[in-house]
Motif scaffolding. Structure first.
Motif, PDB file in Angstrom:
ATOM      1  N   LEU A   6       0.840  -1.204   0.000  1.00 40.65           N
ATOM      2  CA  LEU A   6       0.000   0.000   0.000  1.00 40.65           C
ATOM      3  C   LEU A   6       0.873   1.253   0.000  1.00 40.65           C
ATOM      4  CD1 LEU A   6      -2.748  -1.173   2.482  1.00 40.65           C
ATOM      5  CD2 LEU A   6      -3.107  -0.551   0.075  1.00 40.65           C
ATOM      6  N   TYR A   7       1.943   1.225   0.783  1.00 43.71           N
ATOM      7  CA  TYR A   7       2.875   2.355   0.798  1.00 43.71           C
ATOM      8  C   TYR A   7       3.417   2.612  -0.617  1.00 43.71           C
ATOM      9  CZ  TYR A   7       7.015   5.164   1.443  1.00 43.71           C
ATOM     10  OH  TYR A   7       7.957   6.153   1.310  1.00 43.71           O
ATOM     11  N   GLU A   8       3.811   1.563  -1.297  1.00 40.88           N
ATOM     12  CA  GLU A   8       4.387   1.698  -2.638  1.00 40.88           C
ATOM     13  C   GLU A   8       3.399   2.326  -3.622  1.00 40.88           C
ATOM     14  OE1 GLU A   8       7.544   1.265  -3.492  1.00 40.88           O
ATOM     15  OE2 GLU A   8       7.984   0.743  -1.418  1.00 40.88           O
ATOM     16  N   ARG A   9       2.108   2.108  -3.401  1.00 41.68           N
ATOM     17  CA  ARG A   9       1.093   2.678  -4.289  1.00 41.68           C
ATOM     18  C   ARG A   9       0.678   4.082  -3.863  1.00 41.68           C
ATOM     19  NH1 ARG A   9      -1.854  -1.502  -6.955  1.00 41.68           N
ATOM     20  NH2 ARG A   9      -2.944   0.160  -8.056  1.00 41.68           N
ATOM     21  N   LEU A  10       0.728   4.371  -2.559  1.00 44.74           N
ATOM     22  CA  LEU A  10       0.283   5.681  -2.070  1.00 44.74           C
ATOM     23  C   LEU A  10       1.395   6.732  -2.064  1.00 44.74           C
ATOM     24  CD1 LEU A  10      -2.034   4.468   0.816  1.00 44.74           C
ATOM     25  CD2 LEU A  10      -2.738   5.486  -1.368  1.00 44.74           C
ATOM     26  N   ALA A  11       2.638   6.304  -1.882  1.00 46.64           N
ATOM     27  CA  ALA A  11       3.761   7.256  -1.836  1.00 46.64           C
ATOM     28  C   ALA A  11       3.891   8.091  -3.111  1.00 46.64           C
ATOM     29  CB  ALA A  11       5.068   6.528  -1.519  1.00 46.64           C
ATOM     30  N   PRO A  12       3.708   7.541  -4.301  1.00 43.70           N
ATOM     31  CA  PRO A  12       3.785   8.398  -5.490  1.00 43.70           C
ATOM     32  C   PRO A  12       2.703   9.484  -5.523  1.00 43.70           C
ATOM     33  CG  PRO A  12       4.050   6.106  -6.128  1.00 43.70           C
ATOM     34  CD  PRO A  12       3.634   6.123  -4.677  1.00 43.70           C
ATOM     35  N   ARG A  13       1.570   9.217  -4.900  1.00 43.83           N
ATOM     36  CA  ARG A  13       0.477  10.197  -4.843  1.00 43.83           C
ATOM     37  C   ARG A  13       0.750  11.317  -3.844  1.00 43.83           C
ATOM     38  NH1 ARG A  13      -5.182   7.152  -3.753  1.00 43.83           N
ATOM     39  NH2 ARG A  13      -4.923   5.501  -5.277  1.00 43.83           N
ATOM     40  N   TYR A  62       2.449   4.084   8.225  1.00 47.85           N
ATOM     41  CA  TYR A  62       2.795   5.065   7.202  1.00 47.85           C
ATOM     42  C   TYR A  62       1.658   6.070   7.201  1.00 47.85           C
ATOM     43  CZ  TYR A  62       6.509   2.077   5.489  1.00 47.85           C
ATOM     44  OH  TYR A  62       7.653   1.332   5.388  1.00 47.85           O
ATOM     45  N   VAL A  63       2.009   7.355   7.233  1.00 49.43           N
ATOM     46  CA  VAL A  63       1.006   8.412   7.375  1.00 49.43           C
ATOM     47  C   VAL A  63       1.225   9.470   6.301  1.00 49.43           C
ATOM     48  CG1 VAL A  63       0.074  10.178   8.926  1.00 49.43           C
ATOM     49  CG2 VAL A  63       0.928   8.023   9.879  1.00 49.43           C
ATOM     50  N   TRP A  64       0.122   9.900   5.696  1.00 56.37           N
ATOM     51  CA  TRP A  64       0.168  10.971   4.697  1.00 56.37           C
ATOM     52  C   TRP A  64      -0.977  11.933   4.931  1.00 56.37           C
ATOM     53  CZ3 TRP A  64       0.177   5.819   3.424  1.00 56.37           C
ATOM     54  CH2 TRP A  64       1.313   5.323   2.781  1.00 56.37           C
ATOM     55  N   GLU A  65      -0.771  13.168   4.513  1.00 57.25           N
ATOM     56  CA  GLU A  65      -1.884  14.093   4.359  1.00 57.25           C
ATOM     57  C   GLU A  65      -2.377  13.893   2.928  1.00 57.25           C
ATOM     58  OE1 GLU A  65      -3.126  18.719   5.112  1.00 57.25           O
ATOM     59  OE2 GLU A  65      -0.998  18.206   5.039  1.00 57.25           O
TER      60      GLU A  65
END
Length: 146
Positions: free
Chosen positions: A67-74, A110-113
């Motif tokens: 999931l990190y690998e897919r969300l990090a580019p975003r 893993y946390v993102w805004e």
């Protein structure tokens, strides 16, 4: 493990209105200001022996990392967020939900805004309680991490 399905749910939760009260939602829970979705669950303590539990944890960590690998580019690359520190802080100060609850169950996230949504997204493996099931979680909240 269906990463595409998990990503679709995270995307949906980034725009779904938060409920007015606590209750169930998409295999998890919902409350004013946040959703906690159980993406995968061991449906028990993760196995009858420590080896089975360790294998389940490893599998879910791979799912979290996928999931990190897919969300990090975003939303950008991010270091793992240490939830143990948050858990220790709950002893001295009021930590808001869902962060207090997440830190009670998981060690790192893993946390993102989530850009353009006003929401924060966390993915984590809840494995802290050895008597409880192991869960791969996604949290979507309007509350920034503490």
């Amino acid at each position: 493990m269906d990463i595409a399905r998990h990503l679709a749910l995270v995307d949906e939760l980034c725009f779904r209105p938060f409920p007015a009260e606590h209750g169930p939602s998409d295999g998890g829970t919902a409350a004013p200001g946040y959703f906690t979705a159980v993406l995968e669950s061991s449906r028990g303590p993760g196995g009858r022996d420590p080896g089975e539990r360790a294998a389940t944890i490893e599998q879910y960590e791979k799912g979290r990392d996928a999931l990190y690998e897919r969300l990090a580019p975003r939303w950008g690359e991010t270091d793992p967020y240490n939830l143990h520190t948050v858990l220790l802080r709950t002893e001295r100060e009021e930590i808001p939900e869902p962060w207090a609850g997440l830190s009670a169950g998981a060690r790192v996230a893993y946390v993102w805004e989530a850009a353009g949504t006003g929401r924060w997204v966390a993915v984590a493996v809840a494995d802290r309680d050895e008597t409880d099931e192991v869960r791969l979680l996604a949290v979507v909240t309007q509350e920034p991490p503490p």
